[in-house]
Motif scaffolding. Structure first.
Motif, PDB file in Angstrom:
ATOM      1  N   LEU A  79      41.728 -11.797   1.491  1.00 11.55           N
ATOM      2  CA  LEU A  79      41.863 -12.912   0.550  1.00 11.55           C
ATOM      3  C   LEU A  79      40.806 -12.757  -0.543  1.00 11.55           C
ATOM      4  N   GLY A 108      50.032  -9.899   7.106  1.00 12.89           N
ATOM      5  CA  GLY A 108      51.271 -10.338   6.463  1.00 12.89           C
ATOM      6  C   GLY A 108      52.373  -9.305   6.610  1.00 12.89           C
ATOM      7  N   GLN A 161      44.169 -12.056   6.286  1.00 12.43           N
ATOM      8  CA  GLN A 161      45.407 -12.455   6.944  1.00 12.43           C
ATOM      9  C   GLN A 161      46.204 -11.194   7.240  1.00 12.43           C
ATOM     10  N   ALA A 164      50.854 -13.842  -1.394  1.00 12.59           N
ATOM     11  CA  ALA A 164      51.328 -13.933  -0.014  1.00 12.59           C
ATOM     12  C   ALA A 164      51.330 -15.390   0.412  1.00 12.59           C
ATOM     13  N   GLY A 165      52.034 -15.647   1.506  1.00  6.86           N
ATOM     14  CA  GLY A 165      52.096 -17.011   2.043  1.00  6.86           C
ATOM     15  C   GLY A 165      53.514 -17.337   2.451  1.00  6.86           C
ATOM     16  N   LYS A 223      54.448 -15.972   9.674  1.00  9.50           N
ATOM     17  CA  LYS A 223      53.905 -17.029   8.821  1.00  9.50           C
ATOM     18  C   LYS A 223      53.591 -16.505   7.433  1.00  9.50           C
ATOM     19  N   VAL A 224      53.013 -15.307   7.367  1.00  5.89           N
ATOM     20  CA  VAL A 224      52.558 -14.796   6.074  1.00  5.89           C
ATOM     21  C   VAL A 224      53.502 -13.694   5.598  1.00  5.89           C
ATOM     22  N   MET A 238      50.511 -20.538  -0.924  1.00  3.13           N
ATOM     23  CA  MET A 238      50.468 -19.136  -1.333  1.00  3.13           C
ATOM     24  C   MET A 238      49.063 -18.792  -1.799  1.00  3.13           C
ATOM     25  N   PHE A 239      48.710 -17.555  -1.662  1.00  4.20           N
ATOM     26  CA  PHE A 239      47.363 -17.140  -2.047  1.00  4.20           C
ATOM     27  C   PHE A 239      47.406 -15.728  -2.615  1.00  4.20           C
TER      28      PHE A 239
END
Lengths: 95, 98, 92
Positions: free
Chosen positions: A29, A43, A41, A57-58, A76-77, A1-2
């Motif tokens: 990011l 998402g 990314q 997110a992640g 994925k995100v 996660m980020f």
């Protein structure tokens, strides 16, 4: 996660059925001080995030399948939380 | 996935038993137009019978284990196709003539 | 998940059986403003999206990429999941 900042969205007519009816966001990011890292990314939102929001997110492979209750979700995100603030030691962000 | 050229093979007698039967190839990423080498050499398990000089498609990560040959192998890089033709930026940049 | 531009395709006769029927597109990843290249081109699988040369697409990578094939187990690590009509960046 980020941690990321929502900076925009994507409009797409032709897409995988798993994406139908979902908000696709562009995420910048950020580093630990909250500055953009230059990386991004794409998402899929499920918490109602929008431009300007700081988000988490992640997600592991297969997470989208559970969240959206669809069998095959090539996502994925996921945007899974809107961050009010975060702390590094005593320091509060965004300051 | 990435396009790679097979430049050699690796022979190991002593290895994880799940690697027995799989050919280990040495591959190097190549540019889709010039076919020049662009990255670092890596080892990939061969699931399609590629040979030296072939341009191949290499898959990485957990997906490398999603072939019948590799489903129980400890691999993170697999050759999954031998390329016949590459068309890039409107030009045919590679063809085996098959 | 990243943006990319379709710049070509590859054809392979000899391949893992489960890949039959998928298009293999060569894609140049792009920055979020779609204006610059981001790293080296990659090869992505396309089933059902039918992206063509010049299309701007978005892709999923890693362990979620095989899910475009439904319940077939296919060894792919990048898949095309949509064609971009517009990408709006809002200055906040």
């Amino acid at each position: 996660m980020f941690l990321a900042r929502v900076v925009g969205n994507v409009v797409s007519t032709v897409k995988h059925p798993a994406y139908h009816g979902k908000k696709i966001l562009i995420l910048d990011l950020i580093d630990k001080e909250g500055n953009p890292t230059g990386d991004y990314q794409i998402g899929v939102d499920y918490v109602g995030a929008g431009p300007g929001d700081l988000v988490i997110a992640g997600g592991p492979p297969g997470a989208a399948r559970e969240v959206f209750n669809i069998k095959f979700a090539p996502i994925k995100v996921l945007v899974m939380g809107i961050v009010d603030k975060y702390y590094i030691g005593e320091e509060e962000y965004p300051s | 996935m990435i396009l790679c050229k097979v430049i050699g093979k690796v022979v190991c007698t002593r290895k994880d038993e799940k690697l027995v039967g799989g050919k280990l190839q040495l591959v190097i990423p190549v540019d889709c137009e010039t076919l020049k080498e662009t990255g670092k050499t890596q080892v990939a398990i061969d699931t399609v019978g590629a040979g030296e000089g072939d341009i191949v498609l290499v898959v990485g990560g957990s997906s490398a284990r999603l072939t019948p040959l590799t489903k129980t192998s400890p691999v993170d890089s697999a050759i999954i196709a031998i390329i016949d033709t590459i068309e890039a930026n409107g030009k045919l940049t590679y063809s085996t003539g098959r | 998940m990243k943006f990319g531009k379709v710049i070509g395709r590859v054809v392979a006769t000899q391949k893992v059986q489960s890949l039959i029927g998928a298009k293999l597109l060569i894609i140049q990843p792009l920055t979020k403003d779609l204006k610059e290249k981001l790293g080296e081109p990659c090869v992505a699988a396309d089933v059902g999206i039918n992206a063509g040369k010049g299309d701007i697409v978005f892709m999923v990578s890693g362990g979620d990429a095989p899910m475009i094939f439904d319940d077939t187990v296919v060894p792919v690590d990048i898949s095309v999941v949509g064609i971009v009509d517009t990408a709006n960046i809002e200055e906040v």
